[in-house]
Design an enzyme around this catalytic site. Structure first.
Site, PDB file in Angstrom:
ATOM      1  N   HIS A  42      30.488 -18.550  28.006  1.00  7.10           N
ATOM      2  CA  HIS A  42      30.105 -19.323  26.821  1.00  7.10           C
ATOM      3  C   HIS A  42      28.738 -18.910  26.273  1.00  7.10           C
ATOM      4  O   HIS A  42      28.127 -19.653  25.512  1.00  7.10           O
ATOM      5  CB  HIS A  42      30.154 -20.827  27.121  1.00  7.10           C
ATOM      6  N   HIS A  56      42.778 -17.366  28.780  1.00  7.13           N
ATOM      7  CA  HIS A  56      43.868 -18.345  28.660  1.00  7.13           C
ATOM      8  C   HIS A  56      45.210 -17.781  29.118  1.00  7.13           C
ATOM      9  O   HIS A  56      46.076 -18.533  29.555  1.00  7.13           O
ATOM     10  CB  HIS A  56      43.948 -18.886  27.236  1.00  7.13           C
ATOM     11  N   TRP A  86      26.982 -21.210  20.932  1.00  9.72           N
ATOM     12  CA  TRP A  86      26.168 -21.722  22.034  1.00  9.72           C
ATOM     13  C   TRP A  86      24.717 -21.217  21.957  1.00  9.72           C
ATOM     14  O   TRP A  86      23.850 -21.763  22.606  1.00  9.72           O
ATOM     15  CB  TRP A  86      26.775 -21.315  23.380  1.00  9.72           C
ATOM     16  N   ARG A 141      38.591 -14.794  25.219  1.00  9.26           N
ATOM     17  CA  ARG A 141      39.241 -16.098  25.397  1.00  9.26           C
ATOM     18  C   ARG A 141      40.748 -15.933  25.587  1.00  9.26           C
ATOM     19  O   ARG A 141      41.370 -16.650  26.375  1.00  9.26           O
ATOM     20  CB  ARG A 141      38.939 -16.992  24.179  1.00  9.26           C
TER      21      ARG A 141
END
Ligand code: CCH
Length: 285
Positions: free
Chosen positions: A170, A47, A186, A43
């Site tokens: 995800h 980002h 998830w 992540r």
């Protein structure tokens, strides 16, 4: 010699295969989350890169402005200090690596070591100062749907197939109430890179979670797994859904498309030195 040392650019003085191994050694920790820092490293890499604007050619991983306030404090980046802190000793150990190279390489290591495809990667990003931080609002808002997701990723220069492939990340990790406000993983194997984002999305009935937190979905059967409102767009939007169905059926197709789109994401807005080599790192095992 000293002379040669001062004229060699810093990016050439780094043993990138060694950094890869050192990052891989930092992944496991039975006391953190589901036992791996891989998801939060991935992540962080996303980002750091996903702020790119293809019209103004600003943002992206090159300057690694994600480590400076105010960008580090944008809502979308809540919790990523956990990943930055974990990686910091490697900046000390390999002082010539740029933060942009370190954080993007951590994303590659996460994908590969958790069982995903080989991702091509090049060094040569040059860190920038805080004044060059990107404005808030460039990363996707999980509360929104397909139009917003397209606006955000088209701005980076991606098309629908690439967007549908990227969101398959995800399969990994979870949402944290103290970071995004959302809650839960998830699927049942959040430390394995799989095509489960797509299979879970299609195979379950998703119902609104009954709680006082932000609107999200849980699987009707067990209530143990989650989808963000933005994730649901990949089921309801017909053009996204066509790719979701393909990736659910064919894990190899997902791996190939993810590897390409993710390598592209990590390079958005970066002007690499002409002689920067392209690496395909071997996994540890
Ligand atoms: Fe994501 N993501 N993401 N995501 N994401 C969150 C967590 C992870 C959105 C929102 C969220 C990508 C695209 C999107 C990961 C990788 C990728 C969370 C929970 C939200 C919210 C954060 C928390 O609470 O810790 C939205 C919206 C989009 C697109 O529309 C893409 C693209 C990637 C990578 C290629 C990973 C991995 C996580 C798990 C992090 C962890 O700490 O476990």
């Amino acid at each position: 010699s000293k002379q040669q040392d001062s004229t060699t650019p810093s990016w050439k003085k780094v043993d990138y295969a060694g950094v890869y191994k050192d990052i891989a050694a930092l992944l496991e920790d039975e006391n953190y989350d589901d036992g791996s820092y891989g998801p939060v490293f991935l992540r962080l890499a996303w980002h750091a890169s996903g702020t790119y604007d293809c019209k103004s050619h600003t943002g992206g991983s090159s300057g690694c402005t994600i480590r400076h306030a105010p960008e580090s404090e944008h809502d979308a980046n809540a919790g990523l200090e956990v990943a930055r802190r974990r990686l910091e000793p490697l900046k000390k150990k390999h002082p010539n690596i740029s933060y942009g190279d370190l954080y993007t390489l951590a994303g590659v290591v996460a994908v590969q070591e958790l069982g995903g495809p080989t991702v091509k990667w090049r060094p040569g990003r040059v860190d920038k100062q805080a004044v060059e931080c990107t404005p808030d609002g460039r990363l996707p808002d999980a509360a929104q749907g397909a139009d917003h997701v397209r606006d955000i990723f088209y701005r980076m220069g991606f098309g629908d197939q690439e967007i549908a492939a990227l969101v398959g990340a995800h399969a990994l990790g979870r949402c944290h109430t103290d970071r995004s406000g959302y809650d839960g993983p998830w699927n049942a194997s959040p430390t394995a890179f799989t095509n489960f984002f797509y299979t879970e999305l299609l195979d379950n009935t998703w119902v609104p979670k009954k709680w006082t937190g932000p609107m999200q979905f849980v699987d009707k059967q067990s209530g143990a797994f989650m989808m963000l409102p933005a994730d649901m767009a990949f089921k309801t939007d017909p053009r996204f859904r066509a790719y979701v169905e393909r990736y659910a059926r064919d894990q190899d197709a997902f791996f190939a498309d993810f590897a390409n789109a993710f390598a592209k994401l990590l390079e958005l807005g970066v002007s690499f030195p002409e002689d920067a080599p392209l690496y395909r790192f071997k996994t540890l095992d």
